[in-house]
Design a protein around this motif. Structure first.
Motif, PDB file in Angstrom:
ATOM      1  N   VAL A  60      16.992  -7.910 -17.498  1.00 52.08           N
ATOM      2  CA  VAL A  60      16.761  -8.796 -18.641  1.00 52.08           C
ATOM      3  C   VAL A  60      15.671  -8.224 -19.534  1.00 52.08           C
ATOM      4  CG1 VAL A  60      17.443 -10.885 -17.383  1.00 52.08           C
ATOM      5  CG2 VAL A  60      15.057 -10.157 -17.346  1.00 52.08           C
ATOM      6  N   GLY A  61      15.661  -8.680 -20.767  1.00 53.90           N
ATOM      7  CA  GLY A  61      14.593  -8.305 -21.688  1.00 53.90           C
ATOM      8  C   GLY A  61      14.776  -6.944 -22.309  1.00 53.90           C
TER       9      GLY A  61
ATOM     10  N   LEU B 226      24.448 -10.339 -17.210  1.00 55.44           N
ATOM     11  CA  LEU B 226      23.181  -9.610 -17.082  1.00 55.44           C
ATOM     12  C   LEU B 226      23.082  -8.838 -15.775  1.00 55.44           C
ATOM     13  CD1 LEU B 226      20.812 -12.445 -18.415  1.00 55.44           C
ATOM     14  CD2 LEU B 226      21.710 -10.485 -19.689  1.00 55.44           C
ATOM     15  N   GLU B 227      24.206  -8.617 -15.108  1.00 52.08           N
ATOM     16  CA  GLU B 227      24.223  -7.942 -13.818  1.00 52.08           C
ATOM     17  C   GLU B 227      24.388  -6.439 -13.993  1.00 52.08           C
ATOM     18  OE1 GLU B 227      25.990  -9.191  -9.458  1.00 52.08           O
ATOM     19  OE2 GLU B 227      27.223  -9.516 -11.247  1.00 52.08           O
TER      20      GLU B 227
ATOM     21  N   GLY C 167       6.570  -9.363 -18.044  1.00 51.07           N
ATOM     22  CA  GLY C 167       6.565  -9.712 -19.455  1.00 51.07           C
ATOM     23  C   GLY C 167       7.198 -11.074 -19.670  1.00 51.07           C
ATOM     24  N   PRO C 168       7.472 -11.445 -20.924  1.00 50.95           N
ATOM     25  CA  PRO C 168       8.064 -12.763 -21.189  1.00 50.95           C
ATOM     26  C   PRO C 168       9.366 -13.001 -20.421  1.00 50.95           C
ATOM     27  CG  PRO C 168       7.243 -11.811 -23.225  1.00 50.95           C
ATOM     28  CD  PRO C 168       7.106 -10.743 -22.177  1.00 50.95           C
ATOM     29  N   ALA C 169      10.229 -11.974 -20.338  1.00 51.60           N
ATOM     30  CA  ALA C 169      11.502 -12.156 -19.625  1.00 51.60           C
ATOM     31  C   ALA C 169      11.266 -12.381 -18.135  1.00 51.60           C
ATOM     32  CB  ALA C 169      12.398 -10.931 -19.853  1.00 51.60           C
TER      33      ALA C 169
ATOM     34  N   SER D 222      13.997 -13.863 -27.325  1.00 55.50           N
ATOM     35  CA  SER D 222      15.240 -13.452 -26.659  1.00 55.50           C
ATOM     36  C   SER D 222      14.962 -13.026 -25.222  1.00 55.50           C
ATOM     37  CB  SER D 222      15.909 -12.319 -27.438  1.00 55.50           C
ATOM     38  OG  SER D 222      15.090 -11.169 -27.474  1.00 55.50           O
ATOM     39  N   GLY D 223      13.811 -12.399 -24.982  1.00 57.01           N
ATOM     40  CA  GLY D 223      13.443 -12.040 -23.613  1.00 57.01           C
ATOM     41  C   GLY D 223      13.278 -13.267 -22.742  1.00 57.01           C
ATOM     42  N   VAL D 224      12.595 -14.286 -23.276  1.00 61.16           N
ATOM     43  CA  VAL D 224      12.437 -15.539 -22.537  1.00 61.16           C
ATOM     44  C   VAL D 224      13.803 -16.164 -22.264  1.00 61.16           C
ATOM     45  CG1 VAL D 224      11.553 -17.901 -22.699  1.00 61.16           C
ATOM     46  CG2 VAL D 224      10.109 -15.974 -23.384  1.00 61.16           C
ATOM     47  N   GLY D 225      14.694 -16.119 -23.262  1.00 61.68           N
ATOM     48  CA  GLY D 225      16.024 -16.682 -23.079  1.00 61.68           C
ATOM     49  C   GLY D 225      16.810 -15.970 -21.991  1.00 61.68           C
ATOM     50  N   GLU D 226      16.778 -14.621 -22.020  1.00 65.92           N
ATOM     51  CA  GLU D 226      17.517 -13.869 -21.006  1.00 65.92           C
ATOM     52  C   GLU D 226      16.957 -14.128 -19.605  1.00 65.92           C
ATOM     53  OE1 GLU D 226      18.036  -9.728 -21.749  1.00 65.92           O
ATOM     54  OE2 GLU D 226      18.882 -10.018 -23.752  1.00 65.92           O
TER      55      GLU D 226
END
Length: 554
Positions: A521-522, A511-512, A236-238, A534-538
């Motif tokens: 992420v995401g 994010l671990e 997906g985006p993330a 926000s998914g792309v950012g993460e």
């Protein structure tokens, strides 16, 4: 584009060779010149041309042939390529038969043997016929054709897989298309084995799996290497953002996607609040751009491929795949996204793919033309779908459990829906049953305030009622919330103590997960903001934590 064909048929080898020579000399640059020494062999060749979706511009056929005369051949060839021009080669004695054929079987012209010199006696006639043919010729679709029944779940699966993987295809409904019936006959396919998928080279698959289609069209399903610096699970985006940033910064990166790059966001018909795209873009467009970008940086993308398990053998992390293989890495990012929550009412499971669909099944949009479409849900995805289907359907009805759209939908979508005359919003309304034998025929609605029910005719129901993570395969390895979302960073602390299993002195990175070197992420991450941006950012910033992790273990 494939050249259209000129087909010549003659049982006399010397005559056939001479005809082919003259045709190639004059027309070989723009047409394929095909030969056959009998009507029967020519008909077999025509069926293969039809399966490859190639065109025939002209038949030039000898009249006097054993077993099947030229006229008899042309009568059968007309059913396969009805628009092709038809010319007979005749001897003087067959002139009367040729004239009768013009009247009875719509032969366009007849030519006397011998035709020398061709510049005077052959080419002028054929030029006129070919010019007439070119005037109305429309090049056929050059790609995959899918033949099946609109209400077949398997047909929907094939169409959805191709559409989401950005593979052009032509849908042919066996109930509506005579050409589809013809192709099924030529392919020797039994209708109980639908869908039939015909590829540009004329090869075919019946009831194929996504993996079979992927292998046929050149998608990669198996890893090229046993070890990578970074494995990303989910496209997906993330996941795509993590892949782009990881590979661009020198990490050997592989991304595994179970369905199609883009994830759930890839099914969105329109994303209008994504930064940098003032007129919006579709989820498919976003996925296509991101995949191109990832591949440019050398990301290896496996699709369709599914992760089935994780094991740790320090300092490596291993990912087990559904095909039984296993790949390893230094670091892993879980970008699993979420799946649409199922509507648990009678009839829905049985009719899924046969009028009931989860998400914006854009592959079904054209089938909904001038029909009534029902959409269940009141968040952004449902609103985007309503706007999309309103372009095709006669009317769209949104069924919302709450008392307004304002609770979970962006204001810009609320305004657009209010301004669209063929969209109606019914609040405080739930679907309590889907009815139909082989396809959706009606739905029963309930007013949540009054308890009143009514059954209305329906052929298309699209469901957007929230999302749930598919993380059961992580049991015993990755810590998750009670709803199945993956815990990361500060959420791994309980009573100021690290969660069981964390074996390092440092705190987990933001994010671990509970396994050092494995990140999430995401949308699948507990506490994440369920938005594309926000998914792309993460996904982007997670790569920095990967580098920090690798700097300490390598």
């Amino acid at each position: 584009m494939n050249k259209p064909a000129i087909v010549t048929v003659d049982d006399d080898p010397e005559v056939l060779q001479a005809v082919v020579r003259d045709l190639r000399q004059e027309y070989g640059e723009n047409y394929r010149i095909l030969r056959a020494d009998s009507g029967a062999s020519a008909l077999e060749a025509l069926e293969q041309l039809k399966l490859r979706n190639q065109s025939v511009a002209l038949f030039l056929v000898d009249q006097r042939m054993p077993q099947m005369s030229g006229v008899e051949f042309l009568e059968q060839a007309m059913s396969i390529f009805p628009d092709a021009k038809r010319a007979l080669l005749t001897a003087y004695a067959d002139t009367d038969a040729a004239i009768r054929a013009i009247n009875t079987t719509k032969i366009d012209y007849y030519l006397m043997k011998p035709w020398n010199p061709p510049e005077e006696r052959l080419y002028p006639v054929l030029n006129d016929l070919l010019d007439d043919w070119q005037a109305t010729f429309r090049p056929p679709f050059e790609g995959i054709r899918v033949i099946g029944n609109r209400w077949s779940p398997h047909s929907h699966q094939v169409k959805d897989f191709l559409a989401r993987n950005q593979v052009p295809y032509e849908w042919m409904d066996i109930e509506l298309s005579k050409e589809a019936e013809q192709l099924v006959e030529y392919a020797d396919c039994n209708k109980i084995h639908f869908p039939l998928v015909i590829f540009p080279d004329g090869s075919k698959l019946t009831q194929p799996t996504n993996t079979e289609i992927a292998e046929k069209i050149g998608l990669r399903t198996q890893a090229q290497q046993p070890f990578y610096d970074l494995i990303i699970v989910g496209g997906g985006p993330a996941g795509l953002a993590a892949a782009v940033y990881g590979a661009s910064e020198g990490l050997r990166t592989v991304m595994i996607e179970r369905e199609a790059p883009g994830g759930q966001a890839g099914t969105s018909s329109r994303i209008e609040n994504y930064l940098g795209f003032p007129v919006g873009l579709s989820g498919g467009d976003l996925a296509r751009r991101a995949v191109t970008q990832a591949r440019r940086f050398g990301v290896e993308i496996l699709t369709p491929q599914e992760a089935k398990g994780i094991r740790v053998a320090e300092p490596y992390r291993f990912l087990q795949l559904s095909d039984g293989s296993e790949i390893s890495c230094h670091a892993m990012i879980l970008a699993l996204g979420v799946a649409w929550r199922r509507l648990d009412v009678p009839g829905v499971n049985r009719l899924t793919g046969a009028g009931v669909y989860y998400g914006a099944a854009q592959s079904e949009a054209m089938s909904c033309k001038d029909e009534e479409v029902y959409i269940v849900g009141g968040a952004n995805s449902a609103g985007q779908a309503a706007m999309y289907f309103s372009k095709y359907a006669r009317h769209v009805t949104m069924l919302v459990r709450g008392n307004s759209l304002g609770i979970s939908m962006s204001q810009y979508l609320i305004d657009q829906i209010a301004d669209t005359p063929n969209i109606t919003v019914k609040t405080q309304t739930s679907v309590i049953e889907a009815k139909g034998e082989t396809s959706l025929e009606a739905i029963t609605l309930k007013n949540n305030l009054t308890g009143e029910t009514q059954t209305v005719p329906a052929t298309s129901l699209f469901i957007f009622i929230g999302a749930a993570p598919r993380t059961e395969w992580l049991d015993g390895v990755i810590e998750r919330s009670d709803r199945g979302f993956i815990l990361t960073g500060p959420d791994l602390l309980r009573d100021k103590q690290h969660i069981k299993g964390w074996n390092l002195e440092r705190d987990p990175y933001l994010l671990e997960t509970n396994i050092p070197g494995i990140f999430a992420v995401g949308d699948v991450r507990h506490g994440s903001v369920k938005r594309v941006a926000s998914g792309v950012g993460e996904g982007s910033i997670c790569v920095q934590f990967v580098h920090q992790y690798l700097s300490k273990v390598l």
